[in-house]
Scaffold this motif. Structure first.
Motif, mmCIF file in Angstrom:
data_model
loop_
_atom_site.group_PDB
_atom_site.id
_atom_site.type_symbol
_atom_site.label_atom_id
_atom_site.label_comp_id
_atom_site.label_asym_id
_atom_site.label_seq_id
_atom_site.Cartn_x
_atom_site.Cartn_y
_atom_site.Cartn_z
ATOM 1 N N ARG A 1 0.845 -1.196 0.000
ATOM 2 C CA ARG A 1 0.000 0.000 0.000
ATOM 3 C C ARG A 1 0.877 1.242 0.000
ATOM 4 O O ARG A 1 1.589 1.507 0.962
ATOM 5 N N ALA A 2 0.784 2.005 -1.090
ATOM 6 C CA ALA A 2 1.669 3.156 -1.258
ATOM 7 C C ALA A 2 0.959 4.487 -1.071
ATOM 8 O O ALA A 2 1.591 5.541 -1.128
ATOM 9 N N ASP A 3 -0.358 4.465 -0.846
ATOM 10 C CA ASP A 3 -1.103 5.715 -0.692
ATOM 11 C C ASP A 3 -0.693 6.441 0.581
ATOM 12 O O ASP A 3 -0.416 5.812 1.616
ATOM 13 N N GLU A 4 -0.711 7.737 0.520
ATOM 14 C CA GLU A 4 -0.361 8.547 1.696
ATOM 15 C C GLU A 4 -1.287 8.245 2.867
ATOM 16 O O GLU A 4 -0.844 8.188 4.020
ATOM 17 N N ALA A 5 -2.575 8.025 2.574
ATOM 18 C CA ALA A 5 -3.546 7.769 3.645
ATOM 19 C C ALA A 5 -3.188 6.501 4.416
ATOM 20 O O ALA A 5 -3.346 6.445 5.641
ATOM 21 N N ASP A 6 -2.705 5.466 3.697
ATOM 22 C CA ASP A 6 -2.323 4.219 4.363
ATOM 23 C C ASP A 6 -1.099 4.440 5.247
ATOM 24 O O ASP A 6 -1.009 3.902 6.357
ATOM 25 N N LYS A 7 -0.153 5.206 4.744
ATOM 26 C CA LYS A 7 1.054 5.484 5.538
ATOM 27 C C LYS A 7 0.703 6.270 6.793
ATOM 28 O O LYS A 7 1.179 5.965 7.894
ATOM 29 N N VAL A 8 -0.145 7.274 6.640
ATOM 30 C CA VAL A 8 -0.549 8.089 7.791
ATOM 31 C C VAL A 8 -1.290 7.243 8.821
ATOM 32 O O VAL A 8 -1.059 7.364 10.033
ATOM 33 N N ALA A 9 -2.177 6.349 8.336
ATOM 34 C CA ALA A 9 -2.939 5.494 9.249
ATOM 35 C C ALA A 9 -2.015 4.600 10.064
ATOM 36 O O ALA A 9 -2.202 4.421 11.276
ATOM 37 N N ALA A 10 -1.000 4.036 9.403
ATOM 38 C CA ALA A 10 -0.064 3.152 10.099
ATOM 39 C C ALA A 10 0.777 3.932 11.109
ATOM 40 O O ALA A 10 0.979 3.472 12.243
ATOM 41 N N LEU A 11 1.244 5.094 10.725
ATOM 42 C CA LEU A 11 2.060 5.905 11.629
ATOM 43 C C LEU A 11 1.233 6.416 12.800
ATOM 44 O O LEU A 11 1.699 6.446 13.944
ATOM 45 N N ASP A 12 -0.012 6.785 12.538
ATOM 46 C CA ASP A 12 -0.897 7.237 13.617
ATOM 47 C C ASP A 12 -1.219 6.099 14.587
ATOM 48 O O ASP A 12 -1.462 6.335 15.773
ATOM 49 N N ALA A 13 -1.223 4.848 14.065
ATOM 50 C CA ALA A 13 -1.529 3.690 14.915
ATOM 51 C C ALA A 13 -0.325 3.263 15.753
ATOM 52 O O ALA A 13 -0.454 2.407 16.621
ATOM 53 N N GLY A 14 0.854 3.861 15.474
ATOM 54 C CA GLY A 14 2.006 3.566 16.313
ATOM 55 C C GLY A 14 3.228 3.020 15.617
ATOM 56 O O GLY A 14 4.224 2.685 16.270
ATOM 57 N N ALA A 15 3.189 2.917 14.274
ATOM 58 C CA ALA A 15 4.383 2.457 13.548
ATOM 59 C C ALA A 15 5.457 3.539 13.576
ATOM 60 O O ALA A 15 5.143 4.737 13.572
ATOM 61 N N GLN A 16 6.732 3.121 13.591
ATOM 62 C CA GLN A 16 7.832 4.077 13.560
ATOM 63 C C GLN A 16 8.322 4.371 12.139
ATOM 64 O O GLN A 16 8.896 5.431 11.894
ATOM 65 N N ASP A 17 8.098 3.436 11.213
ATOM 66 C CA ASP A 17 8.584 3.637 9.848
ATOM 67 C C ASP A 17 7.701 2.836 8.890
ATOM 68 O O ASP A 17 6.948 1.938 9.317
ATOM 69 N N TYR A 18 7.800 3.158 7.606
ATOM 70 C CA TYR A 18 6.926 2.551 6.598
ATOM 71 C C TYR A 18 7.730 2.367 5.310
ATOM 72 O O TYR A 18 8.278 3.337 4.771
ATOM 73 N N VAL A 19 7.826 1.128 4.836
ATOM 74 C CA VAL A 19 8.541 0.815 3.607
ATOM 75 C C VAL A 19 7.566 0.175 2.627
ATOM 76 O O VAL A 19 6.814 -0.732 2.993
#
Length: 234
Positions: free
Chosen positions: A82-100
């Motif tokens: 999932r490369a959409d910005e919304a998916d990255k934001v959701a993961a980071l907001d849920a507590g992820a430190q990084d996204y690849v």
């Protein structure tokens, strides 16, 4: 420095690729292919970091992340198509430190993981032995002792005690414990959990009316005493 890395990924070829790369760096690797296994592994193995796929067969990876964040601050690196910005934001907001994003470069992923591990307290990295008061558990050897006494625990009792001790001082909701140890079908079986807590207390010499180790928050969950609050009997 060796760290224990939990890979939560349903695609076996990617797990193999990551295992080879991580072991070449000297890390210990634990694998999970489902959300349920991932949550259980995070609780049981106390990893130094987690590499988490979002597209798991039994639940979305965000659900896994949210469940882990109820009791743990372990660094999480999301690895997803999932490369959409919304998916990255959701993961980071849920507590992820990084996204690849997949497909990914192994060297870049390892560099990002090293950055996460540098920010992680050394005292919690790769922990496999926990000792609080007279209770000592070794996850690698799968042994538990109370002083010099070998505790005869069933697999479920061992997993439950390890989850409680590895999160000492934190209140663990009973539905989270049930989901992690017994699976999502048992999240409402509070009485079932009470039976196991009673068995554990009997084996470690704890008194429910005057506990040293396992404390009950009525209707909410359980908390294992941290090392600073337990006096060792002599």
């Amino acid at each position: 420095m060796t760290a224990r890395i939990l890979i939560v990924e349903d695609e076996a070829p990617i797990r193999r690729l990551l295992r080879i790369a991580l072991e070449a760096e000297g890390h210990l690797v634990v694998e999970a292919s489902t959300a349920r296994e991932g949550i259980a592994g995070a609780a049981r193995e106390t990893p130094s970091a987690i590499i988490l796929d979002l597209g798991l067969p039994d639940a979305d990876g965000i659900t896994v992340l949210q469940a882990i964040r109820e009791w743990s601050t372990v660094p999480v690196l999301v690895l997803s198509v999932r490369a959409d910005e919304a998916d990255k934001v959701a993961a980071l907001d849920a507590g992820a430190q990084d996204y690849v994003v997949k497909p990914f470069g192994v060297k870049e992923l390892l560099a990002r993981l090293r950055a996460l591990l540098r920010d992680r307290s050394d005292e919690n990295m790769g922990r496999s032995v926990i000792e609080i008061g007279e209770i000592r558990m070794d996850a690698a050897a799968h042994t538990a002792h109370r002083g010099d006494e070998d505790l005869k625990l069933t697999r479920r009792e061992f997993d439950l005690l390890w989850m409680l001790m590895s999160n000492a001082g934190r209140l663990l909701p009973q539905n989270l414990i049930l989901h992690t140890i017994w699976g999502p079908a048992h999240t409402g079986d509070a009485q079932y959990l009470r039976v196991y807590i009673r068995q554990l207390r009997a084996k470690i010499g704890d008194d429910a009316s005057n506990p040293r180790y396992i404390f009950t928050e009525a209707g909410v969950g359980y908390r294992f005493a941290d090392a600073d609050t337990v006096r060792v009997s002599r």
